[in-house]
Design an enzyme around this catalytic site. Structure first.
Site, PDB file in Angstrom:
ATOM      1  N   GLY A 189       7.290  -3.424  21.113  1.00 26.20           N
ATOM      2  CA  GLY A 189       6.877  -3.499  22.501  1.00 26.20           C
ATOM      3  C   GLY A 189       5.513  -4.115  22.688  1.00 26.20           C
TER       4      GLY A 189
ATOM      5  CG  ASN B 149       8.449  -0.718  29.604  1.00 26.44           C
ATOM      6  OD1 ASN B 149       9.253  -1.655  29.613  1.00 26.44           O
ATOM      7  ND2 ASN B 149       8.574   0.336  28.795  1.00 26.44           N
TER       8      ASN B 149
ATOM      9  CG  PHE C 182      15.048  -6.253  25.826  1.00 23.41           C
ATOM     10  CD1 PHE C 182      14.183  -5.202  25.584  1.00 23.41           C
ATOM     11  CD2 PHE C 182      16.406  -6.059  25.579  1.00 23.41           C
ATOM     12  CE1 PHE C 182      14.656  -3.980  25.092  1.00 23.41           C
ATOM     13  CE2 PHE C 182      16.884  -4.854  25.086  1.00 23.41           C
ATOM     14  CZ  PHE C 182      16.010  -3.818  24.850  1.00 23.41           C
TER      15      PHE C 182
ATOM     16  CB  SER D 141      15.599  -0.672  26.365  1.00 24.94           C
ATOM     17  OG  SER D 141      14.943  -1.063  27.562  1.00 24.94           O
TER      18      SER D 141
ATOM     19  CG  ASN E  61      13.249  -1.023  31.277  1.00 21.12           C
ATOM     20  OD1 ASN E  61      13.310  -0.316  32.286  1.00 21.12           O
ATOM     21  ND2 ASN E  61      12.322  -0.853  30.348  1.00 21.12           N
ATOM     22  CB  THR E  62      19.000  -4.143  28.932  1.00 20.09           C
ATOM     23  OG1 THR E  62      17.828  -4.868  28.547  1.00 20.09           O
ATOM     24  CG2 THR E  62      20.203  -5.073  28.869  1.00 20.09           C
TER      25      THR E  62
ATOM     26  CE  LYS F 161      12.068   2.719  19.914  1.00 17.19           C
ATOM     27  NZ  LYS F 161      10.921   1.806  20.041  1.00 17.19           N
TER      28      LYS F 161
ATOM     29  CG  ASN G 117      13.304   2.929  23.631  1.00 19.80           C
ATOM     30  OD1 ASN G 117      12.278   2.672  24.246  1.00 19.80           O
ATOM     31  ND2 ASN G 117      14.150   1.983  23.245  1.00 19.80           N
TER      32      ASN G 117
END
Length: 363
Positions: free
Chosen positions: A68, A116, A120, A189, A191-192, A228, A257
């Site tokens: 990151g 955040n 990616f 994550s 965020n995807t 992860k 994560n």
């Protein structure tokens, strides 16, 4: 050592978080570029007593930098000079992508946390691979067998449909595995869109099998493979992932994560809400990250490596994770608050505490 927090408040706390990160990272790279990093390294480098081993790889220190910070492998040598035993690059995707719209990085200073939703952002596996090759060769020339370790974290390209995720991860593994000391499959994550659905055992099995096959073929060797996972998994799902990792012969699990939760924050609720969606990292994640580590350790024992990340700020935190069953420990968010000598401070604390190189060794 406590000067930096004052500097942070004066110079960076008022600034857009992503811009501050970019300026800070460029400063670290510039110090390396003019040769001053070698001077810093005399102060920051880990002592020989901190050397430790995980999944057949020798690390100069059990403490490293989580994925990151250096998303594209542009500052590996510079970061190594600051004392990190390993630098995990990424997350890198099969295709280049700009990430999510800005602003997408936010600080919750009162909580020593960050939110955040970067998404990616990176230049893609083909662009990053040559940088990794150059950095690895430079580290080998400079440090020899005791060099800092390069981990490579890969994720799914946002534009690629979920049903084609395996092929997308294969693209990254093919390009990046030859230059990686270890490879991490990131399925955690927030965020995807849809990515965390890949954490179910049924979805994770074919993905990990494919990355193992592709990475071995591309590198001509067995590249240590880790997965992860998110802190938000239910305990039953954690158990399933642990059992799957054992069954497939993975080298390790990285836990954890960022979290989508917002419980227990001290920041003004309005400020938290203003950050919007995204993954929360930093001090508020400490308790859950440690809880997940202990649960996984109870299942896998010493049969694979556990890399603990989430809420790690001090040498005492690192010791606690090692005692709880971690082979390695990573940090990131505290780097933003503590500054460039953070890793050196952690390494010194471990040395003073009498760190011994074994899996759960803390005295």
């Amino acid at each position: 050592m406590r000067v930096y927090p004052l500097f942070f408040r004066a110079a960076f706390s008022w600034m857009d978080a992503e811009r501050a990160h970019r300026i800070g990272f460029k400063a670290i790279q510039a110090v390396h570029g003019v040769g001053m990093g070698r001077v810093l390294e005399r102060f920051a480098g880990p002592q020989a007593s901190l050397r430790t081993s995980a999944f057949g790889v020798e690390f100069p220190s059990p403490f490293g930098l989580a994925a990151g910070f250096d998303k594209e492998g542009k500052g590996i040598e510079a970061l190594a000079e600051l004392g990190f035993g390993h630098i995990e690059v990424g997350t890198i995707t099969g295709q280049a992508q700009p990430g999510n719209p800005k602003p997408r990085l936010f600080r919750l200073i009162k909580d020593r946390a960050v939110v955040n939703r970067m998404g990616f952002n990176n230049g893609g596996a083909a662009a990053v691979a040559p940088r990794l090759a150059v950095a690895r060769a430079a580290l080998e020339k400079r440090y020899g067998a005791g060099r800092p370790i390069i981990g490579v974290n890969i994720g799914k390209t946002k534009a690629v449909p979920l049903e084609d995720a395996v092929l997308d991860y294969r693209v990254s593994a093919r390009a990046l595995a030859p230059h990686a000391d270890y490879l991490v499959v990131n399925v955690s994550s927030p965020n995807t869109p849809g990515l965390r659905l890949l954490q179910s055992a049924d979805s994770l099995r074919p993905l990990l099998e494919a990355v193992r096959e592709e990475s071995t073929a591309a590198a001509g060797r067995r590249v240590p493979l880790l997965v992860k996972i998110a802190p938000d998994l239910a305990d039953g799902d954690l158990d399933d992932v642990a059992q799957l990792a054992l069954e497939l012969g993975l080298e390790g699990i990285i836990a954890t994560n960022t979290t989508i939760g917002r419980d227990g924050l001290e920041s003004d609720p309005a400020a938290v809400e203003a950050c919007g969606a995204g993954g929360l990292s930093g001090a508020p994640l400490k308790a859950r990250s440690l809880e997940v580590l202990r649960r996984l350790a109870g299942i896998v024992g010493d049969r694979l490596a556990l890399v603990s990340v989430g809420g790690v700020e001090t040498a005492a935190d690192v010791q606690e994770r090692l005692a709880a069953g971690a082979s390695l420990v990573q940090g990131y968010t505290a780097f933003l608050y503590e500054g460039p000598f953070w890793a050196a401070s952690v390494n010194r604390g471990l040395t003073k505490a009498g760190f011994v190189t074994s899996r759960t060794s803390v005295e």
